[in-house]
Design a protein around this motif. Sequence first.
Motif, short mmCIF file in Angstrom:
data_model
loop_
_atom_site.label_atom_id
_atom_site.label_comp_id
_atom_site.label_asym_id
_atom_site.label_seq_id
_atom_site.Cartn_x
_atom_site.Cartn_y
_atom_site.Cartn_z
N GLN A 210 26.45 43.50 -16.77
CA GLN A 210 25.00 43.66 -16.68
C GLN A 210 24.73 45.11 -16.35
OE1 GLN A 210 24.29 40.16 -14.32
NE2 GLN A 210 22.80 39.38 -15.79
N ASP A 211 23.69 45.66 -16.96
CA ASP A 211 23.41 47.08 -16.70
C ASP A 211 22.05 47.25 -16.05
OD1 ASP A 211 21.67 46.64 -18.75
OD2 ASP A 211 22.23 48.42 -19.89
N HIS A 212 21.71 48.47 -15.74
CA HIS A 212 20.43 48.82 -15.12
C HIS A 212 19.85 49.97 -15.92
CE1 HIS A 212 22.62 46.73 -11.98
NE2 HIS A 212 21.52 46.61 -11.28
N THR A 224 16.54 54.61 -19.29
CA THR A 224 17.59 55.64 -19.42
C THR A 224 18.69 55.07 -20.28
OG1 THR A 224 18.96 54.82 -17.62
CG2 THR A 224 17.13 56.27 -17.00
N GLY A 225 19.77 55.82 -20.45
CA GLY A 225 20.95 55.29 -21.13
C GLY A 225 21.70 54.28 -20.28
N GLY A 226 21.32 54.15 -19.01
CA GLY A 226 22.00 53.22 -18.10
C GLY A 226 22.35 53.93 -16.81
N PHE A 267 32.02 44.65 -30.83
CA PHE A 267 30.63 44.21 -30.74
C PHE A 267 30.21 44.35 -29.30
CE2 PHE A 267 31.92 41.24 -34.23
CZ PHE A 267 31.01 41.65 -35.20
N PHE A 268 29.08 45.01 -29.10
CA PHE A 268 28.45 45.05 -27.79
C PHE A 268 27.14 44.32 -28.01
CE2 PHE A 268 26.30 48.61 -24.96
CZ PHE A 268 25.64 47.65 -24.22
N ALA A 269 27.14 43.03 -27.67
CA ALA A 269 25.97 42.20 -27.93
C ALA A 269 25.06 42.20 -26.72
CB ALA A 269 26.39 40.77 -28.27
N TYR A 283 22.66 44.36 -31.38
CA TYR A 283 24.07 44.72 -31.40
C TYR A 283 24.22 46.22 -31.26
CZ TYR A 283 26.27 40.37 -33.08
OH TYR A 283 26.77 39.10 -33.18
N ASN A 284 25.23 46.63 -30.49
CA ASN A 284 25.74 47.99 -30.60
C ASN A 284 27.16 47.84 -31.12
OD1 ASN A 284 23.46 49.41 -29.39
ND2 ASN A 284 24.05 48.33 -27.53
N VAL A 285 27.65 48.89 -31.74
CA VAL A 285 28.95 48.77 -32.44
C VAL A 285 30.01 49.65 -31.79
CG1 VAL A 285 27.85 48.12 -34.60
CG2 VAL A 285 28.31 50.54 -34.15
N ARG A 286 29.84 49.86 -30.47
CA ARG A 286 30.78 50.68 -29.70
C ARG A 286 30.69 50.16 -28.27
NH1 ARG A 286 26.60 52.11 -26.46
NH2 ARG A 286 24.72 52.11 -27.69
N PHE A 287 31.60 50.64 -27.42
CA PHE A 287 31.53 50.20 -26.03
C PHE A 287 30.26 50.75 -25.38
CE2 PHE A 287 36.15 49.67 -26.62
CZ PHE A 287 36.30 48.41 -26.08
N GLY A 288 29.73 50.05 -24.40
CA GLY A 288 28.58 50.53 -23.66
C GLY A 288 28.99 51.63 -22.71
N ASP A 289 28.03 52.47 -22.41
CA ASP A 289 28.25 53.53 -21.45
C ASP A 289 27.10 53.44 -20.45
OD1 ASP A 289 28.72 55.85 -20.08
OD2 ASP A 289 28.97 57.11 -21.84
N PRO A 290 27.31 52.95 -19.24
CA PRO A 290 28.54 52.90 -18.46
C PRO A 290 29.27 51.53 -18.42
CG PRO A 290 26.72 52.52 -16.98
CD PRO A 290 26.13 52.63 -18.38
N GLU A 291 28.92 50.58 -19.30
CA GLU A 291 29.58 49.26 -19.21
C GLU A 291 31.09 49.37 -19.43
OE1 GLU A 291 26.85 49.98 -20.84
OE2 GLU A 291 25.33 48.41 -20.60
N CYS A 292 31.50 50.29 -20.31
CA CYS A 292 32.93 50.46 -20.61
C CYS A 292 33.72 50.79 -19.34
CB CYS A 292 33.08 51.60 -21.62
SG CYS A 292 34.75 51.85 -22.19
#
Length: 423
Positions: A210-212, A224-226, A267-269, A283-292
Amino acid sequence: MKVLLIGSGGREHALAWKIAQSPLLEEFYAAPGNPGIADHATLVSLDVEDHAAVIAFAKEKAIDFVIIGPEAPLVAGLADDLRAAGIATFGPSKAAAQLEGSKGFTKDLCARYDIPTGAYQRFKAAEPARQYVHEQGAPIVIKADGLAAGKGVTVAMTEAEALAAIDDCFDGAFGAAGAEVVVEAFLDGEEASFFCLSDGKTALALATAQDHKRVGDGDTGPNTGGMGAYSPAPVMTPAMVERTMKEIIEPTISGMAKDGNPFSGVFFAGLMITAKGPELIEYNVRFGDPECQVLMMRLKSDLLPILYATATGTLDKVEAEWRDDAALTVVLASKGYPGAYDKNTPIAHIPDASEEAKVFHAGTALKDGKLVATGGRVLNVTAFGKNVTEAQARAYALTDKVEWENGFCRRDIGWQAVAREKA
Ligand code: AMP
Ligand code: GLY
């Protein structure tokens, strides 16, 4: 294996840190990388928009495997060009990257293959979009079709807000990304992110987060981007993960293959867990930043063979094991972000990593041998804990040891999970 990693953010530092632990690794390069990645890989100052230059470098160093971190090079077709040159590459083709690059493309795929998502219409002009909003009423969601750095979405609670967002898009607020607009039903529920690899045929579920997105405490202020994230996401129970795989991921993989765009990569759903179950937001097609960053902290298995299997169609031969612990990351950003901020402000001290916590670099650089902040999001302080409460306490304890006058962070990353753990 000789590996080249493309990217320079906190996501790529986390990938580099994990890959560097692989016994399969022989040589490791990163382009352009950052001072944190430099602890693990040799930095190369390649222009990644110049695909011929990337290929020439890969050939010169006999690179076996290229891993592409961010979306821009994927949408630009870097993975296609590398594969055409005979180099194994982690990341989807340009055609498959439309899953992130065009919201309308994804919505049409969902409609064709019965993937649960909000009802929608696509528009190329303001008037019919406005008409549709009148018919549907608020709340309703307005999205610029293309890549708009996370800023192209308006969740409109009133019709007036929705109409203003439509006008903004068609008036060019998001450039070419807003030339087409998707108007979508508002989904009510709890959001979660789900990460899953695919080699075009097989799926390997990774983990949840989960992100913010908002800049301020209590989820206030602009997007923001996270500003932070944690894993796992409590709402994603094993049953919910199973439903997501069956109802969303598997039909996406088979649908993309059927349409001639097989999807290879991650897949980053973005999901909304509604009363009906999981529904796809995007969908995003790469790892999340900062989720990764939190995913890499929790991954027990060697990452390199997993990514290589994804790229080479052998995902059915590998598994991913995870620590049961929670991981949480706090983003330290330059004061003013996501608006204007000063660049090249000095970072006097970054505390050492421990078994439980580590600081990943995002927007940093070395200037005359001194570490400075060059980006909006600059450092990601990431920690483990037996639960989110403990991971949060450790992450903030380490955050408080960073000496950077121009930095700020949210103080409440993980608040929903902490409240749940206290209840
Ligand atoms: P996106 O860029 O598509 O992830 O959208 C950004 C944010 O807008 C999401 O993380 C959600 O919080 C919100 N959002 C997007 N689509 C919807 C929807 N259909 N219903 C409710 N909220 C949404
Ligand atoms: N943290 C959200 C993203 O990577 O898109």
